[in-house]
Design a protein around this motif. Structure first.
Motif, PDB file in Angstrom:
ATOM      1  N   GLY A  46       0.691  -1.344  -0.171  1.00  0.00           N
ATOM      2  CA  GLY A  46       0.052   0.104   0.114  1.00  0.00           C
ATOM      3  C   GLY A  46       0.755   1.287   0.018  1.00  0.00           C
ATOM      4  N   VAL A  47       2.209   1.099   0.107  1.00  0.00           N
ATOM      5  CA  VAL A  47       3.017   2.451   0.030  1.00  0.00           C
ATOM      6  C   VAL A  47       3.252   2.648  -1.376  1.00  0.00           C
ATOM      7  CG1 VAL A  47       5.080   3.516   0.816  1.00  0.00           C
ATOM      8  CG2 VAL A  47       3.996   1.686   2.092  1.00  0.00           C
ATOM      9  N   ASP A  48       2.157   3.199  -2.247  1.00  0.00           N
ATOM     10  CA  ASP A  48       2.471   3.523  -3.677  1.00  0.00           C
ATOM     11  C   ASP A  48       2.209   4.952  -3.780  1.00  0.00           C
ATOM     12  OD1 ASP A  48      -0.443   4.054  -3.089  1.00  0.00           O
ATOM     13  OD2 ASP A  48      -1.254   2.397  -4.345  1.00  0.00           O
ATOM     14  N   GLN A  49       2.185   5.437  -5.214  1.00  0.00           N
ATOM     15  CA  GLN A  49       2.238   6.774  -5.210  1.00  0.00           C
ATOM     16  C   GLN A  49       1.104   7.645  -4.784  1.00  0.00           C
ATOM     17  OE1 GLN A  49       4.991   8.465  -6.522  1.00  0.00           O
ATOM     18  NE2 GLN A  49       3.925  10.371  -6.339  1.00  0.00           N
ATOM     19  N   THR A  55      -0.564  10.835   2.108  1.00  0.00           N
ATOM     20  CA  THR A  55      -0.098  10.910   3.475  1.00  0.00           C
ATOM     21  C   THR A  55       1.253  11.541   3.703  1.00  0.00           C
ATOM     22  OG1 THR A  55       0.736   8.927   3.055  1.00  0.00           O
ATOM     23  CG2 THR A  55      -1.459   8.753   3.820  1.00  0.00           C
ATOM     24  N   GLY A  56       1.955  11.649   2.685  1.00  0.00           N
ATOM     25  CA  GLY A  56       3.408  12.092   2.824  1.00  0.00           C
ATOM     26  C   GLY A  56       4.216  10.976   3.446  1.00  0.00           C
ATOM     27  N   GLY A  57       3.827   9.729   3.646  1.00  0.00           N
ATOM     28  CA  GLY A  57       4.457   8.473   4.235  1.00  0.00           C
ATOM     29  C   GLY A  57       5.339   7.806   2.990  1.00  0.00           C
ATOM     30  N   THR A  58       6.309   7.259   3.438  1.00  0.00           N
ATOM     31  CA  THR A  58       6.911   6.451   2.496  1.00  0.00           C
ATOM     32  C   THR A  58       7.834   5.490   3.098  1.00  0.00           C
ATOM     33  OG1 THR A  58       8.060   6.494   0.336  1.00  0.00           O
ATOM     34  CG2 THR A  58       8.857   8.003   2.033  1.00  0.00           C
ATOM     35  N   GLU A 130      -3.414   0.675   8.152  1.00  0.00           N
ATOM     36  CA  GLU A 130      -3.591  -0.098   6.800  1.00  0.00           C
ATOM     37  C   GLU A 130      -2.157  -0.415   6.163  1.00  0.00           C
ATOM     38  OE1 GLU A 130      -4.065   3.138   3.156  1.00  0.00           O
ATOM     39  OE2 GLU A 130      -4.289   4.230   5.301  1.00  0.00           O
ATOM     40  N   ILE A 131      -1.171   0.215   6.261  1.00  0.00           N
ATOM     41  CA  ILE A 131       0.299  -0.108   5.833  1.00  0.00           C
ATOM     42  C   ILE A 131       0.763  -1.418   6.804  1.00  0.00           C
ATOM     43  CG2 ILE A 131       2.538   0.198   5.285  1.00  0.00           C
ATOM     44  CD1 ILE A 131       0.105   1.647   3.456  1.00  0.00           C
ATOM     45  N   LEU A 135       1.589  -5.209   5.891  1.00  0.00           N
ATOM     46  CA  LEU A 135       2.896  -5.930   6.117  1.00  0.00           C
ATOM     47  C   LEU A 135       2.721  -7.246   7.176  1.00  0.00           C
ATOM     48  CD1 LEU A 135       6.032  -5.962   5.934  1.00  0.00           C
ATOM     49  CD2 LEU A 135       5.849  -4.043   7.672  1.00  0.00           C
ATOM     50  N   ASP A 136       1.898  -7.130   7.922  1.00  0.00           N
ATOM     51  CA  ASP A 136       1.767  -7.957   9.025  1.00  0.00           C
ATOM     52  C   ASP A 136       1.020  -9.356   8.226  1.00  0.00           C
ATOM     53  OD1 ASP A 136       1.751  -8.746  11.701  1.00  0.00           O
ATOM     54  OD2 ASP A 136      -0.446  -8.836  11.756  1.00  0.00           O
TER      55      ASP A 136
END
Length: 162
Positions: A46-49, A55-58, A130-131, A135-136
């Motif tokens: 879910g860490v897509d563009q 969110t500004g998360g990466t 959500e991320i 991952l979990d």
């Protein structure tokens, strides 16, 4: 997610621009290929563009250890796999393999320690639920896999005698 093996994240082939003066894939392009596969994994959790923009998360790489095992030549087909070794809300420890996709020999491995980062502050932050949940799910499936022997390997040689 299957617990039968690591995730195959990408297939590609050795491009002409990746070949060096020794007639094989240049060391930099092994890491480049691994990075392309890691991008697929990031999208999968879910860490897509769209997520980054919203969110500004990466995810940033904190450390990477590449080991080269065999030469790859022009047009060689490559299969990349990824195994989640460990994770928490801020860190992600993964191990990837690069195999010749037809002859099935191991060409290289990379061990990554990655960090979840808030691009607004440029600091390590906790992954949103959500991320972490995505991952979990993979991490739980991979917990049943054997730990690759190369995980945690370091470079060392005896100090020279003087």
């Amino acid at each position: 997610m299957s617990s039968q093996g690591p995730l195959e994240v990408k297939r590609l082939k050795v491009e002409p621009g990746w070949i060096d003066y020794n007639g094989h894939m240049n060391v930099a392009f092994y890491l480049f290929a691994f990075d392309r596969g890691y991008d697929v994994f990031m999208d999968r959790i879910g860490v897509d563009q769209a997520f980054r923009e919203r969110t500004g998360g990466t995810i940033f790489t904190g450390e990477a250890h590449v080991s080269y095992h065999a030469e790859l030549k022009l047009d060689a087909p490559i299969a990349l796999t990824l195994q989640v070794i460990g994770y928490d809300r801020k860190r992600l420890h993964t191990f990837m393999t690069m195999r010749h996709a037809e002859e099935d020999f191991l060409a290289a491995t990379v061990e990554w320690m990655s960090l979840f980062v808030d691009l607004n502050t440029r600091r390590v932050a906790e992954m949103p639920d959500e991320i972490y949940a995505a991952l979990d799910a993979i991490g739980r499936a991979h917990a049943a896999l054997p730990r690759p022997a190369a995980v945690g390997k370091s470079i060392a040689m005896p100090a020279p005698k003087r």
